[in-house]
Design an enzyme around this catalytic site. Structure first.
Site, PDB file in Angstrom:
ATOM      1  N   PHE A 123       0.851  -1.198   0.000  1.00 29.88           N
ATOM      2  CA  PHE A 123       0.000   0.000   0.000  1.00 29.88           C
ATOM      3  C   PHE A 123       0.893   1.256   0.000  1.00 29.88           C
ATOM      4  O   PHE A 123       1.881   1.299   0.744  1.00 29.88           O
ATOM      5  CB  PHE A 123      -0.937   0.002   1.211  1.00 29.88           C
ATOM      6  CG  PHE A 123      -1.935   1.120   1.132  1.00 29.88           C
ATOM      7  CD1 PHE A 123      -3.021   1.049   0.264  1.00 29.88           C
ATOM      8  CD2 PHE A 123      -1.760   2.279   1.861  1.00 29.88           C
ATOM      9  CE1 PHE A 123      -3.915   2.101   0.153  1.00 29.88           C
ATOM     10  CE2 PHE A 123      -2.654   3.337   1.751  1.00 29.88           C
ATOM     11  CZ  PHE A 123      -3.737   3.241   0.898  1.00 29.88           C
ATOM     12  N   ASP A 193       1.070  -4.585   8.585  1.00 30.49           N
ATOM     13  CA  ASP A 193      -0.070  -3.686   8.419  1.00 30.49           C
ATOM     14  C   ASP A 193      -1.296  -4.582   8.256  1.00 30.49           C
ATOM     15  O   ASP A 193      -1.433  -5.282   7.243  1.00 30.49           O
ATOM     16  CB  ASP A 193       0.150  -2.800   7.186  1.00 30.49           C
ATOM     17  CG  ASP A 193      -0.969  -1.777   6.993  1.00 30.49           C
ATOM     18  OD1 ASP A 193      -2.085  -2.019   7.499  1.00 30.49           O
ATOM     19  OD2 ASP A 193      -0.719  -0.755   6.333  1.00 30.49           O
ATOM     20  N   TYR A 218     -11.228   2.318  10.320  1.00 27.32           N
ATOM     21  CA  TYR A 218     -12.426   2.689   9.534  1.00 27.32           C
ATOM     22  C   TYR A 218     -12.838   1.674   8.479  1.00 27.32           C
ATOM     23  O   TYR A 218     -13.774   1.904   7.738  1.00 27.32           O
ATOM     24  CB  TYR A 218     -12.224   4.057   8.867  1.00 27.32           C
ATOM     25  CG  TYR A 218     -10.918   4.223   8.111  1.00 27.32           C
ATOM     26  CD1 TYR A 218     -10.734   3.657   6.856  1.00 27.32           C
ATOM     27  CD2 TYR A 218      -9.870   4.952   8.657  1.00 27.32           C
ATOM     28  CE1 TYR A 218      -9.541   3.806   6.180  1.00 27.32           C
ATOM     29  CE2 TYR A 218      -8.668   5.105   7.984  1.00 27.32           C
ATOM     30  CZ  TYR A 218      -8.512   4.528   6.741  1.00 27.32           C
ATOM     31  OH  TYR A 218      -7.327   4.680   6.077  1.00 27.32           O
ATOM     32  N   LYS A 219     -12.127   0.542   8.418  1.00 28.10           N
ATOM     33  CA  LYS A 219     -12.479  -0.463   7.411  1.00 28.10           C
ATOM     34  C   LYS A 219     -13.424  -1.484   8.040  1.00 28.10           C
ATOM     35  O   LYS A 219     -14.570  -1.173   8.308  1.00 28.10           O
ATOM     36  CB  LYS A 219     -11.207  -1.102   6.853  1.00 28.10           C
ATOM     37  CG  LYS A 219     -10.303  -0.091   6.139  1.00 28.10           C
ATOM     38  CD  LYS A 219      -9.045  -0.780   5.658  1.00 28.10           C
ATOM     39  CE  LYS A 219      -8.090   0.200   5.002  1.00 28.10           C
ATOM     40  NZ  LYS A 219      -8.584   0.724   3.732  1.00 28.10           N
ATOM     41  N   ARG A 365     -12.677  -3.753  -7.303  1.00 29.60           N
ATOM     42  CA  ARG A 365     -12.520  -4.376  -5.990  1.00 29.60           C
ATOM     43  C   ARG A 365     -13.857  -4.354  -5.261  1.00 29.60           C
ATOM     44  O   ARG A 365     -14.542  -3.332  -5.247  1.00 29.60           O
ATOM     45  CB  ARG A 365     -11.495  -3.540  -5.222  1.00 29.60           C
ATOM     46  CG  ARG A 365     -10.769  -4.197  -4.123  1.00 29.60           C
ATOM     47  CD  ARG A 365      -9.731  -3.269  -3.527  1.00 29.60           C
ATOM     48  NE  ARG A 365     -10.331  -2.066  -2.939  1.00 29.60           N
ATOM     49  CZ  ARG A 365      -9.793  -1.370  -1.935  1.00 29.60           C
ATOM     50  NH1 ARG A 365      -8.644  -1.762  -1.414  1.00 29.60           N
ATOM     51  NH2 ARG A 365     -10.375  -0.290  -1.458  1.00 29.60           N
TER      52      ARG A 365
HETATM   53  C1  LIG Z   1      -2.928  -1.437   3.949  1.00 30.92           C
HETATM   54  C2  LIG Z   1      -3.307  -0.013   4.244  1.00 30.92           C
HETATM   55  N1  LIG Z   1      -2.565   0.717   5.091  1.00 30.92           N
HETATM   56  C3  LIG Z   1      -2.869   1.996   5.396  1.00 30.92           C
HETATM   57  C4  LIG Z   1      -3.968   2.618   4.823  1.00 30.92           C
HETATM   58  C5  LIG Z   1      -4.321   4.032   5.107  1.00 30.92           C
HETATM   59  O1  LIG Z   1      -3.611   4.607   6.130  1.00 30.92           O
HETATM   60  P1  LIG Z   1      -4.151   5.980   6.761  1.00 30.92           P
HETATM   61  O2  LIG Z   1      -5.348   5.647   7.584  1.00 30.92           O
HETATM   62  O3  LIG Z   1      -3.016   6.526   7.505  1.00 30.92           O
HETATM   63  O4  LIG Z   1      -4.574   6.853   5.609  1.00 30.92           O
HETATM   64  C6  LIG Z   1      -4.785   1.885   3.945  1.00 30.92           C
HETATM   65  C7  LIG Z   1      -5.962   2.543   3.347  1.00 30.92           C
HETATM   66  O5  LIG Z   1      -6.659   2.049   2.539  1.00 30.92           O
HETATM   67  C8  LIG Z   1      -4.432   0.553   3.645  1.00 30.92           C
HETATM   68  O6  LIG Z   1      -5.178  -0.144   2.791  1.00 30.92           O
END
Ligand SMILES: Cc1ncc(COP(=O)(O)O)c(C=O)c1O
Length: 406
Positions: A123, A193, A218-219, A365
C-alpha cells in the site's frame, strides 16, 4: 446456486442478525466496507451523547469523568482479542501512516540495522512512510523484494520486514507465521499492516510471532471516516522501543508537566498528542459489534460469498479476470478482478446502486463484509454487473470522468 438457494443460505446464516445493527441506505448494495465500513446503528447516538453530555455538560471534567483520557488504552484493549494480542499490547492512536512512522523508526533504532525490507506494490502509505524514514535516518534504505523472494532477501542489514498482511488490491494474504519466523531468524523485526485483516479474517499476532503491527479503524472495524488507528507491540519488546514522536501524552507523567521527556510505560509511549475523542467514541461502537462476533463464522461466510461472487462473474462476465487467490486461507475478505476499463465499469455499477471501487490501473474491488452482506446481495450485484458487461452500458462517456476519490 439459484436466487432461491442464495435466499436459503441467508435464512440459515448465523450472522444474519447483525445486518440490522447497521444503517444501510435503500437501493444500495454496499461492497466497499473494506475501504469505509458501514455506519453501526448505535454510533450516531453515541457520538451525539459524547458531544452533548460529555463535552457540552461535562466540559473539561470529562477527561476524567467520562474516561476520555483512558480511551486509547480502553479501545486498544477492546481491539486486542481481534488481533490475537493481550490487552496491554494494543493502543489506539493517530493514523495508520503516523503509526507506521513511529514503529519503523523505533525498529531501526532498536536493531541498529539499516534496511527496511518490503514488497513492491505494498500500500502506498507503507512505502512512502518507509521512504520518509529512510530519508531522515542516515544510512537507512528501503529494499523491495517480490513476495516469493522476501525470505531470501532478509539479511544481517535488515532492521524490519514491513508487509501488509492482506494486500489492498488483490486481497492476497501473506503467511504471517512463516515470514515473522524468517525475520526473527535473521535478527530483524516484523511489522505487519493488518488494515485489511482486522475484523475480516481471524488474526493471532502473538501465536504467529508478529513483533509489531498497525491497522485502520475505519475499514472492517466500522469506526467511521478517518477513525483513529491502532498499534500492537509484542509485550517483551515494549521497553526496548522508543517512539520518535515524543509527545506529552506518551510521557510517563504527562500531568507533571516536566521539561524532560521520559517514555511512558508499555504501549503508552506510542501516544503522541491529545486523543480525538469524537472519533474514539465512534470507533469504540464499531469495535464492540465485532467483539460479539465469532470470527470463524465471519471467515466461513466470507469464503462462501467469495465463491458465489467468483462463480457468478465467471458465468456472467467472463471478460473480468479474477486476481484474488482462490484458496480462502490465502486471502482476506474482498474479491478483485482486472479489466482494462475497470474504472468505467465500477462507475456504471455505482450508477446502478452497486458500490465497489476501482484501484488504478485496472482493478475492480468488492468488499465482502459478512456482518451486513448476504448471498442475495452478491447474487443481485453480480446480476447487475453481468447486465452492464453484456449491454456495454459502461461505455457511456460519463463513466470515464475521474472523481477525486475513485
Ligand atoms: C494497507 C493499508 N494501510 C494503510 C492505509 C491508510 O492509512 P491511513 O489511515 O493513515 O490513511 C490503507 C488505506 O486504505 C491501507 O489499505
Amino acid at each position: 446456486m439459484t436466487l432461491d438457494d442464495a435466499r436459503a443460505a441467508d435464512a440459515a446464516d448465523p450472522l444474519r442478525g447483525f445486518r440490522e445493527r447497521f444503517v444501510l441506505p435503500d437501493g444500495v448494495i454496499y461492497l466497499d466496507g473494506n475501504s469505509l465500513g458501514a455506519l453501526p446503528a448505535v454510533t450516531a447516538a453515541r457520538v451525539a451523547r459524547t458531544v452533548a453530555d460529555e463535552w457540552g455538560r461535562g466540559l473539561i471534567r470529562s477527561w476524567n469523568d467520562a474516561d476520555w483520557l483512558g480511551a486509547p488504552q480502553r479501545i486498544g484493549a477492546l481491539i486486542a482479542p481481534l488481533l490475537g494480542a493481550a490487552e496491554d499490547e494494543v493502543i489506539v492512536a493517530d493514523s495508520t501512516s503516523a503509526n507506521l512512522f513511529k514503529l519503523l523508526a523505533a525498529a531501526i533504532r532498536a536493531t541498529g540495522r539499516s534496511t527496511i525490507l518490503t514488497e513492491p506494490g505494498n500500500f502506498p502509505t507503507d512505502l512512502h512512510v518507509a521512504q520518509g524514514v529512510a530519508a531522515l535516518l542516515p544510512g537507512v534504505s528501503v529494499r523491495a523484494a517480490p513476495a516469493d523472494e522476501l525470505a531470501a532477501a532478509l539479511d544481517g542489514d535488515t532492521a524490519v520486514l514491513l508487509l501488509s498482511h492482506v494486500h489492498y488490491r488483490s486481497g492476497a494474504r501473506h503467511d504471517m507465521a512463516a515470514l515473522s519466523a524468517a525475520a526473527r531468524a535473521a535478527g530483524a523485526l516484523s511489522l505487519w499492516d493488518v488494515s485489511h485483516s482486522v475484523g475480516a479474517v481471524p488474526l493471532d499476532l502473538v501465536r504467529d510471532g508478529a513483533d509489531l503491527a498497525v491497522g485502520c479503524g475505519y475499514k472492517f472495524l466500522n469506526g467511521g471516516p478517518g477513525a483513529p488507528a491502532f498499534l500492537f507491540v509484542r509485550r517483551a519488546l515494549q521497553p526496548t522501543l522508543a517512539s520518535p514522536i515524543t509527545g506529552w501524552m506518551g510521557h510517563k507523567r504527562p500531568f507533571a508537566f516536566e521539561d524532560d521527556y521520559a517514555a511512558g510505560e508499555g504501549m503508552t509511549r506510542f501516544l503522541a498528542g491529545t486523543p480525538p475523542i469524537l472519533g474514539m467514541a465512534a470507533l469504540e461502537e464499531g469495535v464492540r459489534i465485532l467483539r460479539e462476533v465469532d470470527m470463524a463464522a465471519v471467515a466461513a461466510k466470507s469464503a462462501a460469498l467469495f465463491d458465489l461472487f467468483a462463480a457468478r462473474v465467471a458465468a456472467l462476465a467472463p471478460e473480468l479476470r479474477l486476481v484474488s487467490p482462490t484458496q480462502a486461507r490465502a486471502r482476506g475478505s474482498h474479491i478483485a478482478f482486472a479489466h482494462p476499463h475497470a474504472h468505467e465499469i465500477v462507475q456504471a455499477l455505482i450508477a446502478d446502486g452497486v458500490i465497489g471501487d476501482f484501484r488504478a490501473p485496472d482493478v475492480l474491488r468488492f468488499g465482502l463484509t459478512p456482518l451486513y452482506l448476504g448471498h442475495e446481495d452478491v447474487w443481485r450485484a453480480t446480476d447487475i454487473l453481468g447486465r452492464i458487461m453484456a449491454g456495454g452500458s459502461w461505455r457511456d462517456p460519463r463513466f470515464a470522468v475521474r472523481a477525486r476519490v475513485t
